[in-house]
Write a protein that holds these residues in place. Structure first.
Motif, PDB file in Angstrom:
ATOM      1  N   HIS A  23      -1.259 -14.667  22.632  1.00  0.00           N
ATOM      2  CA  HIS A  23       0.250 -13.965  22.728  1.00  0.00           C
ATOM      3  C   HIS A  23       0.991 -14.356  22.896  1.00  0.00           C
ATOM      4  O   HIS A  23       2.361 -13.197  22.747  1.00  0.00           O
ATOM      5  CB  HIS A  23      -0.186 -12.665  23.782  1.00  0.00           C
ATOM      6  CG  HIS A  23       0.704 -11.528  23.891  1.00  0.00           C
ATOM      7  ND1 HIS A  23       0.918 -10.703  22.981  1.00  0.00           N
ATOM      8  CD2 HIS A  23       1.130 -10.937  24.798  1.00  0.00           C
ATOM      9  CE1 HIS A  23       1.498  -9.901  23.398  1.00  0.00           C
ATOM     10  NE2 HIS A  23       2.004  -9.930  24.645  1.00  0.00           N
ATOM     11  N   SER A  26       3.149 -16.849  21.242  1.00  0.00           N
ATOM     12  CA  SER A  26       3.819 -15.371  19.445  1.00  0.00           C
ATOM     13  C   SER A  26       5.001 -15.103  20.294  1.00  0.00           C
ATOM     14  O   SER A  26       5.953 -15.351  19.810  1.00  0.00           O
ATOM     15  CB  SER A  26       2.945 -15.013  19.149  1.00  0.00           C
ATOM     16  OG  SER A  26       2.188 -13.344  19.875  1.00  0.00           O
ATOM     17  N   THR A  29       7.117 -17.701  20.323  1.00  0.00           N
ATOM     18  CA  THR A  29       7.708 -18.216  19.315  1.00  0.00           C
ATOM     19  C   THR A  29       8.938 -17.520  18.808  1.00  0.00           C
ATOM     20  O   THR A  29       9.342 -17.758  17.999  1.00  0.00           O
ATOM     21  CB  THR A  29       6.619 -18.520  18.384  1.00  0.00           C
ATOM     22  OG1 THR A  29       5.563 -19.278  18.630  1.00  0.00           O
ATOM     23  CG2 THR A  29       7.379 -18.337  16.339  1.00  0.00           C
ATOM     24  N   GLN A  58       8.611  -9.711  13.993  1.00  0.00           N
ATOM     25  CA  GLN A  58       7.507  -9.369  13.590  1.00  0.00           C
ATOM     26  C   GLN A  58       7.637  -8.243  12.106  1.00  0.00           C
ATOM     27  O   GLN A  58       7.342  -9.109  10.681  1.00  0.00           O
ATOM     28  CB  GLN A  58       6.714  -8.319  14.443  1.00  0.00           C
ATOM     29  CG  GLN A  58       5.823  -8.770  15.329  1.00  0.00           C
ATOM     30  CD  GLN A  58       5.505  -7.824  15.904  1.00  0.00           C
ATOM     31  OE1 GLN A  58       5.790  -7.122  16.544  1.00  0.00           O
ATOM     32  NE2 GLN A  58       4.254  -8.781  17.059  1.00  0.00           N
TER      33      GLN A  58
END
Length: 200
Positions: A23, A26, A29, A58
């Protein structure tokens, strides 16, 4: 029995740690991608610091082509000269833009709102207004969600920012927002672009 329980605790801890690390990675990133800015494609208008970077990352990566159209419209060289009205960015209802003009209202005549079907990209083309932003989970519902209008209304303690022609905002379903608030005692007309982007 105790040994099995101990192994279970160790195994569970390893899984939790791995999930936490994934998590965190991500999130890192997403933040790097947002800051690096290749998604902007020479867009000269700055993104607001209030944008939920994780949600944007996302949604963008679920349909980069759609978001490229959205950002290209925001970057149109003739944007300031476009008339009020609705502009379709796709053949269907995946994204469309609405340009309107109005006089911002006193705060007590505005309300927090959120949407489920569409993400709002909001940009004050001319003039200025205040916008309130709050977490939907911390807001009190005053009018339940209506699917026909894709809106729910709230009372909330929010953060207030001034929207001007040098910055754009993105509001996801988790972001209650309160636009159209007068920025001073003698508000001038605002010309505003709202691009509705289907949630994916």
């Amino acid at each position: 029995m105790k040994a099995r329980f101990l192994l279970f605790l160790i195994f569970s801890g390893i899984i939790c740690l791995a999930a936490f690390q994934a998590h965190s990675q991500s999130q890192a990133t997403a933040r790097h991608w947002f800051a690096e800015g290749s998604w902007r494609s020479n867009l000269h208008i700055k993104p607001s610091s209030t944008i939920d970077v994780i949600a944007f990352y996302q949604q963008y990566h679920r349909n980069p082509a759609l978001w490229s159209k959205v950002l290209a419209f925001l970057n149109r060289p003739d944007l300031q000269t476009l008339d009020t009205g609705t502009y379709h960015l796709t053949e269907g209802d995946s994204a469309y833009a609405v340009i309107s003009t109005y006089i911002p209202k006193p705060m007590d005549q505005t309300r927090f709102e959120s949407h489920r079907k569409y993400i709002d990209v909001q940009y004050v083309m001319q003039g200025k207004e205040k916008i309130g932003i709050a977490d939907v989970t911390k807001a009190k519902i005053t009018e339940p969600y209506r699917a026909d209008k894709d809106v729910a209304h709230y009372e909330a303690m929010g953060t207030y920012v001034t929207a001007t022609p040098d910055v754009f905002f993105i509001f996801f379903p988790t972001n209650a927002h309160r636009p159209g608030i007068a920025a001073d005692d003698h508000p001038q007309p605002v010309k505003k672009l709202v691009i509705k982007v289907r949630v994916l």
